[in-house]
Design a protein around this motif. Structure first.
Motif, PDB file in Angstrom:
ATOM      1  N   TRP A  70       0.843  -1.194   0.000  1.00  0.00           N
ATOM      2  CA  TRP A  70       0.000   0.000   0.000  1.00  0.00           C
ATOM      3  C   TRP A  70       0.877   1.242   0.000  1.00  0.00           C
ATOM      4  N   GLY A  71       0.255   2.383  -0.147  1.00  0.00           N
ATOM      5  CA  GLY A  71       0.964   3.658  -0.081  1.00  0.00           C
ATOM      6  C   GLY A  71       1.244   4.048   1.358  1.00  0.00           C
ATOM      7  N   ALA A  72       1.130   5.317   1.649  1.00  0.00           N
ATOM      8  CA  ALA A  72       1.429   5.840   2.972  1.00  0.00           C
ATOM      9  C   ALA A  72       0.419   5.347   4.002  1.00  0.00           C
TER      10      ALA A  72
ATOM     11  N   SER B 111       9.995   3.500   4.616  1.00  0.00           N
ATOM     12  CA  SER B 111       9.727   4.934   4.534  1.00  0.00           C
ATOM     13  C   SER B 111       9.545   5.475   5.949  1.00  0.00           C
ATOM     14  N   PRO B 112       9.751   6.779   6.129  1.00  0.00           N
ATOM     15  CA  PRO B 112       9.561   7.345   7.463  1.00  0.00           C
ATOM     16  C   PRO B 112       8.082   7.409   7.838  1.00  0.00           C
TER      17      PRO B 112
ATOM     18  N   VAL C 264      -2.318   5.732   6.972  1.00  0.00           N
ATOM     19  CA  VAL C 264      -3.462   6.615   7.099  1.00  0.00           C
ATOM     20  C   VAL C 264      -3.730   6.890   8.575  1.00  0.00           C
ATOM     21  N   GLY C 265      -4.039   8.125   8.898  1.00  0.00           N
ATOM     22  CA  GLY C 265      -4.421   8.477  10.259  1.00  0.00           C
ATOM     23  C   GLY C 265      -3.335   8.173  11.270  1.00  0.00           C
ATOM     24  N   ASP C 266      -3.693   7.419  12.290  1.00  0.00           N
ATOM     25  CA  ASP C 266      -2.787   7.144  13.405  1.00  0.00           C
ATOM     26  C   ASP C 266      -2.049   5.816  13.269  1.00  0.00           C
ATOM     27  N   GLU C 267      -2.101   5.193  12.102  1.00  0.00           N
ATOM     28  CA  GLU C 267      -1.487   3.872  11.925  1.00  0.00           C
ATOM     29  C   GLU C 267      -0.013   3.853  12.305  1.00  0.00           C
ATOM     30  N   ALA C 268       0.736   4.837  11.865  1.00  0.00           N
ATOM     31  CA  ALA C 268       2.173   4.863  12.157  1.00  0.00           C
ATOM     32  C   ALA C 268       2.421   4.961  13.654  1.00  0.00           C
ATOM     33  N   THR C 269       1.641   5.760  14.342  1.00  0.00           N
ATOM     34  CA  THR C 269       1.804   5.906  15.792  1.00  0.00           C
ATOM     35  C   THR C 269       1.550   4.581  16.499  1.00  0.00           C
ATOM     36  N   TYR C 270       0.469   3.906  16.145  1.00  0.00           N
ATOM     37  CA  TYR C 270       0.151   2.627  16.781  1.00  0.00           C
ATOM     38  C   TYR C 270       1.195   1.561  16.455  1.00  0.00           C
ATOM     39  N   LEU C 271       1.652   1.506  15.208  1.00  0.00           N
ATOM     40  CA  LEU C 271       2.669   0.523  14.837  1.00  0.00           C
ATOM     41  C   LEU C 271       3.988   0.784  15.550  1.00  0.00           C
ATOM     42  N   MET C 272       4.403   2.048  15.617  1.00  0.00           N
ATOM     43  CA  MET C 272       5.651   2.361  16.305  1.00  0.00           C
ATOM     44  C   MET C 272       5.549   2.080  17.795  1.00  0.00           C
ATOM     45  N   ALA C 273       4.404   2.372  18.391  1.00  0.00           N
ATOM     46  CA  ALA C 273       4.215   2.088  19.814  1.00  0.00           C
ATOM     47  C   ALA C 273       4.243   0.581  20.069  1.00  0.00           C
ATOM     48  N   ALA C 274       3.605  -0.205  19.203  1.00  0.00           N
ATOM     49  CA  ALA C 274       3.613  -1.665  19.349  1.00  0.00           C
ATOM     50  C   ALA C 274       5.032  -2.208  19.194  1.00  0.00           C
ATOM     51  N   GLN C 275       5.776  -1.711  18.207  1.00  0.00           N
ATOM     52  CA  GLN C 275       7.159  -2.145  18.029  1.00  0.00           C
ATOM     53  C   GLN C 275       8.012  -1.750  19.228  1.00  0.00           C
ATOM     54  N   SER C 276       7.760  -0.588  19.789  1.00  0.00           N
ATOM     55  CA  SER C 276       8.502  -0.152  20.968  1.00  0.00           C
ATOM     56  C   SER C 276       8.213  -1.069  22.157  1.00  0.00           C
ATOM     57  N   LEU C 277       6.964  -1.468  22.321  1.00  0.00           N
ATOM     58  CA  LEU C 277       6.625  -2.412  23.390  1.00  0.00           C
ATOM     59  C   LEU C 277       7.328  -3.754  23.190  1.00  0.00           C
ATOM     60  N   ILE C 278       7.329  -4.231  21.950  1.00  0.00           N
ATOM     61  CA  ILE C 278       7.923  -5.535  21.656  1.00  0.00           C
ATOM     62  C   ILE C 278       9.430  -5.524  21.885  1.00  0.00           C
ATOM     63  N   TRP C 279      10.120  -4.579  21.293  1.00  0.00           N
ATOM     64  CA  TRP C 279      11.573  -4.595  21.249  1.00  0.00           C
ATOM     65  C   TRP C 279      12.237  -3.823  22.385  1.00  0.00           C
ATOM     66  N   ASP C 280      11.592  -2.776  22.900  1.00  0.00           N
ATOM     67  CA  ASP C 280      12.208  -1.963  23.951  1.00  0.00           C
ATOM     68  C   ASP C 280      11.518  -2.128  25.302  1.00  0.00           C
TER      69      ASP C 280
END
Length: 106
Positions: free
Chosen positions: A29-31, A68-69, A33-49
């Motif tokens: 997919w493209g970029a 992509s950023p 949408v909405g808060d997806e990046a925030t939720y994904l980064m928070a989930a990755q932070s919980l998993i790895w950090d």
């Protein structure tokens, strides 16, 4: 509707949902949408950090995973001297973390 028919329909729909989830690749997919990046980064932070604080490791991990950023990242400022945190409810990253751990890009 007969119970056997209802159960058959339900199982067919669940099988279709599972097949779609296993073959879906979000990277096509493209970029985000909405808060997806925030939720994904928070989930990755919980998993790895093991935390919900934002760091350059989180950013680098997201770019390495998705190519992509993050767009539309929502952070909140911590108290003096503490790192920023994700400005979303923790329940969503908690729910997303096991799925993200098992299938990071699906």
């Amino acid at each position: 509707m007969r119970p056997q028919l209802a159960w058959g329909l339900l199982l067919t729909l669940l099988a279709a949902l599972l097949a779609g989830a296993l073959t879906f690749d979000r990277r096509t997919w493209g970029a985000f949408v909405g808060d997806e990046a925030t939720y994904l980064m928070a989930a990755q932070s919980l998993i790895w950090d093991g935390d919900l604080t934002y760091s350059t490791r989180d950013y680098d991990r997201f770019v390495a995973t998705w190519g992509s950023p993050p767009e539309g990242l929502i952070l909140q400022r911590g108290s003096a001297g503490s790192p920023p945190t994700y400005a979303k409810e923790a329940i969503y990253p908690l729910a997303l973390a096991p799925i993200t751990r098992l299938a990071p890009t699906r």
